[in-house]
Design a protein around this motif. Structure first.
Motif, short mmCIF file in Angstrom:
data_model
loop_
_atom_site.label_atom_id
_atom_site.label_comp_id
_atom_site.label_asym_id
_atom_site.label_seq_id
_atom_site.Cartn_x
_atom_site.Cartn_y
_atom_site.Cartn_z
N TYR A 190 0.85 -1.20 0.00
CA TYR A 190 0.00 0.00 0.00
C TYR A 190 0.88 1.25 0.00
CZ TYR A 190 -4.29 2.63 1.00
OH TYR A 190 -5.37 3.48 0.91
N GLN A 191 1.89 1.25 0.86
CA GLN A 191 2.77 2.41 0.96
C GLN A 191 3.54 2.65 -0.32
OE1 GLN A 191 2.82 4.58 3.63
NE2 GLN A 191 4.01 5.83 2.18
N ASP A 192 3.89 1.58 -1.04
CA ASP A 192 4.58 1.73 -2.32
C ASP A 192 3.75 2.58 -3.27
OD1 ASP A 192 6.71 0.22 -1.49
OD2 ASP A 192 6.08 -1.61 -2.53
N ASN A 193 2.44 2.34 -3.32
CA ASN A 193 1.57 3.10 -4.21
C ASN A 193 1.36 4.52 -3.70
OD1 ASN A 193 1.40 0.93 -5.89
ND2 ASN A 193 -0.64 0.29 -5.25
N VAL A 194 1.28 4.68 -2.39
CA VAL A 194 1.20 6.02 -1.81
C VAL A 194 2.44 6.83 -2.22
CG1 VAL A 194 1.25 7.35 0.34
CG2 VAL A 194 -0.26 5.37 0.13
N ASP A 195 3.61 6.22 -2.15
CA ASP A 195 4.85 6.90 -2.50
C ASP A 195 4.85 7.33 -3.97
OD1 ASP A 195 5.78 6.60 0.07
OD2 ASP A 195 6.99 4.83 -0.37
N LEU A 196 4.26 6.50 -4.83
CA LEU A 196 4.16 6.86 -6.25
C LEU A 196 3.25 8.07 -6.43
CD1 LEU A 196 3.93 3.29 -7.82
CD2 LEU A 196 5.80 4.93 -8.11
N PHE A 197 2.14 8.10 -5.70
CA PHE A 197 1.25 9.27 -5.74
C PHE A 197 2.00 10.51 -5.27
CE2 PHE A 197 -2.21 6.91 -7.09
CZ PHE A 197 -3.41 7.60 -7.04
N ARG A 198 2.76 10.38 -4.21
CA ARG A 198 3.51 11.53 -3.67
C ARG A 198 4.51 12.04 -4.70
NH1 ARG A 198 7.24 11.42 1.85
NH2 ARG A 198 7.65 13.68 1.95
N GLN A 199 5.21 11.13 -5.33
CA GLN A 199 6.21 11.52 -6.32
C GLN A 199 5.56 12.26 -7.48
OE1 GLN A 199 8.52 8.17 -7.69
NE2 GLN A 199 9.63 9.38 -9.22
N ALA A 200 4.40 11.78 -7.92
CA ALA A 200 3.71 12.41 -9.04
C ALA A 200 3.16 13.78 -8.66
CB ALA A 200 2.58 11.52 -9.54
N LEU A 201 2.50 13.85 -7.51
CA LEU A 201 1.88 15.12 -7.09
C LEU A 201 2.92 16.22 -6.89
CD1 LEU A 201 -0.75 13.74 -4.55
CD2 LEU A 201 -1.25 14.82 -6.75
N THR A 202 4.01 15.89 -6.23
CA THR A 202 5.01 16.91 -5.92
C THR A 202 5.81 17.32 -7.15
OG1 THR A 202 6.58 15.19 -5.22
CG2 THR A 202 5.23 16.23 -3.51
N SER A 203 5.68 16.58 -8.24
CA SER A 203 6.38 16.95 -9.48
C SER A 203 5.60 17.99 -10.28
CB SER A 203 6.62 15.72 -10.35
OG SER A 203 5.41 15.28 -10.96
N ALA A 204 4.35 18.24 -9.90
CA ALA A 204 3.51 19.19 -10.64
C ALA A 204 4.06 20.60 -10.54
CB ALA A 204 2.08 19.14 -10.12
N ALA A 205 3.90 21.35 -11.62
CA ALA A 205 4.45 22.71 -11.68
C ALA A 205 3.82 23.62 -10.63
CB ALA A 205 4.25 23.28 -13.07
N ASP A 206 2.56 23.40 -10.32
CA ASP A 206 1.86 24.28 -9.39
C ASP A 206 1.60 23.64 -8.02
OD1 ASP A 206 0.15 22.48 -10.58
OD2 ASP A 206 -1.55 23.86 -10.72
N TRP A 207 2.41 22.64 -7.68
CA TRP A 207 2.26 22.03 -6.35
C TRP A 207 2.80 23.00 -5.30
CZ3 TRP A 207 -0.58 18.34 -4.51
CH2 TRP A 207 -0.33 17.84 -3.23
N PRO A 208 1.99 23.38 -4.32
CA PRO A 208 2.43 24.41 -3.36
C PRO A 208 3.44 23.88 -2.35
CG PRO A 208 0.24 23.60 -2.80
CD PRO A 208 0.59 22.96 -4.11
N ASP A 209 4.33 24.75 -1.95
CA ASP A 209 5.29 24.41 -0.90
C ASP A 209 4.59 24.43 0.45
OD1 ASP A 209 7.38 24.27 -2.72
OD2 ASP A 209 7.80 26.42 -2.55
N GLY A 210 5.16 23.72 1.40
CA GLY A 210 4.67 23.78 2.77
C GLY A 210 3.62 22.76 3.14
N LEU A 211 3.19 21.94 2.18
CA LEU A 211 2.20 20.90 2.50
C LEU A 211 2.89 19.69 3.12
CD1 LEU A 211 -0.15 20.80 -0.62
CD2 LEU A 211 -0.57 21.89 1.57
N ASP A 212 2.12 18.95 3.89
CA ASP A 212 2.58 17.65 4.38
C ASP A 212 2.37 16.66 3.25
OD1 ASP A 212 3.05 15.23 5.60
OD2 ASP A 212 1.92 15.69 7.42
#
Length: 216
Positions: A139-161
């Motif tokens: 489960y965590q492996d897939n969560v980590d993939l989501f995290r990697q994708a989301l944080t790569s977005a051009a408009d992903w805001p800083d300061g989020l958990d």
């Protein structure tokens, strides 16, 4: 790992891999046809075209076959997500959050609906046969993939958990798809599922981005 769900041997040659795969495929067919309780090791051997002794060479029992089959299918999803995330990150900071979330939803929904009847059957026994540590890791492996994708977005805001947001984002997608497969009498269409899951995920992610933090 509990000895009742751990394979007896890990296939290292092509013939052994084919035998292990045939056993898992046979189990999956019988799971759909007869259900978990009514499927026996002899049934699995007959459908796989091998002897019962050969089945026991690889697996100590039916629960071990079930656990390995679940892991195999979860890894198929992880592979599809990983390939999508690799494509996202390869382009650099070019995609928006909305584009990234849409792609993640498309990959998960299409992958699971493509094998809908099998995913439904496996999801119904997943928690029963998967050791907690293995379930958590996959489960965590897939969560980590989501995290990697989301944080790569051009408009992903800083300061989020990011870890917390990714966990919630993946859980929204995974839960909606699995529950639709488990509960609905007929498999939902890809269009309907994509629409519903996208609305739920977009609403969560936009709220997080708007407030600048995950609510406590």
């Amino acid at each position: 790992m509990n000895s009742t769900v751990k394979p007896r041997r890990k296939p290292s040659q092509s013939r052994a891999w084919m035998t292990s795969t045939a056993i898992q495929d046979a189990f999956l067919l019988l799971l759909l046809e007869k259900g978990y309780e009514k499927t026996s090791m002899r049934d699995i051997a007959n459908v796989a075209g091998v002897s019962v002794g050969s089945v026991y060479q690889y697996f100590p029992g039916k629960e071990a076959i079930a656990a390995m089959t679940v892991r195999t299918w979860v890894r198929k999803l992880s592979t599809a997500l990983s390939q999508a995330v690799e494509g996202i990150t390869r382009t650099g900071k070019g995609r928006t959050v909305d584009e990234v979330t849409r792609l993640l939803v498309e990959v998960q929904v299409n992958t699971m609906l493509e094998g809908g009847a099998y995913w439904r059957a496996l999801s119904s026994i997943e928690r029963r046969v998967s050791p907690q540590a293995v379930y958590n890791r996959l489960y965590q492996d897939n969560v980590d993939l989501f995290r990697q994708a989301l944080t790569s977005a051009a408009d992903w805001p800083d300061g989020l958990d990011d870890a917390r947001v990714a966990f919630s984002a993946y859980t929204i997608v995974d839960s909606l798809v699995k529950q639709a497969l488990l509960v609905k009498a007929a498999l939902p269409s890809a269009e309907t599922m994509l629409g519903d899951v996208s609305l739920a995920l977009d609403g969560y992610v936009r709220a997080v981005r708007r407030t600048g933090a995950v609510p406590p």
